[in-house]
Design a protein around this motif. Structure first.
Motif, short mmCIF file in Angstrom:
data_model
loop_
_atom_site.label_atom_id
_atom_site.label_comp_id
_atom_site.label_asym_id
_atom_site.label_seq_id
_atom_site.Cartn_x
_atom_site.Cartn_y
_atom_site.Cartn_z
N MET A 102 39.76 -48.60 70.21
CA MET A 102 38.73 -47.82 69.55
C MET A 102 38.29 -48.51 68.25
SD MET A 102 39.84 -43.88 69.81
CE MET A 102 41.61 -44.04 69.81
N THR A 103 37.05 -48.73 68.16
CA THR A 103 36.53 -49.29 66.92
C THR A 103 35.60 -48.28 66.27
OG1 THR A 103 34.68 -50.33 68.04
CG2 THR A 103 36.65 -51.66 67.78
N GLU A 104 35.82 -48.10 65.02
CA GLU A 104 34.95 -47.20 64.26
C GLU A 104 34.07 -48.04 63.34
OE1 GLU A 104 37.00 -44.07 62.28
OE2 GLU A 104 38.48 -43.90 63.86
N LYS A 105 32.85 -47.61 63.22
CA LYS A 105 31.96 -48.32 62.32
C LYS A 105 32.34 -48.01 60.88
CE LYS A 105 27.93 -48.79 65.17
NZ LYS A 105 26.50 -48.60 65.28
N LYS A 106 32.37 -49.05 60.09
CA LYS A 106 32.70 -48.88 58.68
C LYS A 106 31.51 -48.24 57.96
CE LYS A 106 34.57 -51.43 54.82
NZ LYS A 106 34.99 -52.72 54.33
N GLN A 107 31.78 -47.21 57.21
CA GLN A 107 30.71 -46.53 56.47
C GLN A 107 30.28 -47.39 55.29
OE1 GLN A 107 29.18 -43.65 57.19
NE2 GLN A 107 30.37 -43.51 59.07
N ARG A 108 29.00 -47.63 55.19
CA ARG A 108 28.47 -48.40 54.07
C ARG A 108 28.20 -47.47 52.90
NH1 ARG A 108 24.10 -52.69 55.08
NH2 ARG A 108 25.53 -54.12 54.11
N ARG A 109 28.57 -47.90 51.75
CA ARG A 109 28.32 -47.12 50.54
C ARG A 109 26.89 -47.37 50.08
NH1 ARG A 109 32.07 -47.78 45.30
NH2 ARG A 109 33.12 -45.93 46.02
N LYS A 110 26.19 -46.32 49.75
CA LYS A 110 24.83 -46.45 49.25
C LYS A 110 24.88 -47.11 47.87
CE LYS A 110 22.72 -42.53 51.55
NZ LYS A 110 21.99 -41.28 51.38
N PRO A 111 23.91 -47.96 47.59
CA PRO A 111 23.86 -48.57 46.25
C PRO A 111 23.70 -47.49 45.19
CG PRO A 111 22.28 -49.62 47.72
CD PRO A 111 22.85 -48.44 48.44
N ARG A 112 24.46 -47.63 44.14
CA ARG A 112 24.38 -46.64 43.07
C ARG A 112 23.53 -47.19 41.93
NH1 ARG A 112 30.61 -45.41 42.26
NH2 ARG A 112 30.77 -47.59 42.81
N LYS A 113 22.86 -46.30 41.26
CA LYS A 113 22.03 -46.68 40.12
C LYS A 113 22.68 -46.10 38.86
CE LYS A 113 18.15 -47.62 42.66
NZ LYS A 113 17.54 -48.87 42.75
N TYR A 114 22.76 -46.92 37.84
CA TYR A 114 23.37 -46.50 36.58
C TYR A 114 22.33 -46.55 35.48
CZ TYR A 114 27.65 -47.56 39.15
OH TYR A 114 28.64 -47.60 40.09
N THR A 115 22.33 -45.55 34.63
CA THR A 115 21.39 -45.53 33.51
C THR A 115 21.89 -46.44 32.40
OG1 THR A 115 22.46 -43.67 32.42
CG2 THR A 115 20.72 -43.15 34.03
N ASP A 116 20.97 -46.87 31.56
CA ASP A 116 21.36 -47.70 30.42
C ASP A 116 22.29 -46.94 29.47
OD1 ASP A 116 19.87 -49.77 31.43
OD2 ASP A 116 18.19 -49.51 30.04
N ALA A 117 22.07 -45.64 29.34
CA ALA A 117 22.92 -44.83 28.46
C ALA A 117 24.36 -44.79 28.99
CB ALA A 117 22.36 -43.41 28.35
N PHE A 118 24.52 -44.67 30.30
CA PHE A 118 25.85 -44.66 30.90
C PHE A 118 26.55 -46.01 30.69
CE2 PHE A 118 28.54 -45.56 34.64
CZ PHE A 118 29.47 -44.55 34.50
N LYS A 119 25.81 -47.10 30.91
CA LYS A 119 26.38 -48.43 30.71
C LYS A 119 26.82 -48.61 29.26
CE LYS A 119 23.30 -50.49 34.14
NZ LYS A 119 22.19 -51.44 34.34
N GLN A 120 25.97 -48.18 28.33
CA GLN A 120 26.30 -48.33 26.92
C GLN A 120 27.51 -47.48 26.54
OE1 GLN A 120 24.70 -50.56 24.75
NE2 GLN A 120 26.56 -50.07 23.62
#
Length: 75
Positions: A1-19
């Motif tokens: 049995m092979t299961e497909k690996k779930q791909r993670r959606k690209p996440r977006k980060y705000t400049d305020a969060f990064k700072q």
């Protein structure tokens, strides 16, 4: 049995969060603790710290050297 690996959606980060994360790092919190707590890769976090220290901006165009700008103009 092979299961497909779930791909993670690209996440977006705000400049305020990064700072905010960069400020935590500069205040003395360990890099590994920040990355683990906020579920981000260490390479991504290192990139943010480098960008914030160099130009204070997280945008790629603001972090280019004059030589890189010249090469882009010549294309």
């Amino acid at each position: 049995m092979t299961e497909k690996k779930q791909r993670r959606k690209p996440r977006k980060y705000t400049d305020a969060f990064k700072q905010q994360l960069v400020d935590l790092y500069h205040a003395g919190k360990r890099r590994c603790d920040i990355c683990r707590e906020y579920d981000i890769s260490t390479s991504l976090f290192d990139k943010w710290v480098k960008q914030a220290d160099n130009s204070g901006s997280f945008h790629e165009k603001d972090n280019r050297t004059p030589e890189q700008e010249e090469l882009i103009k010549l294309r």
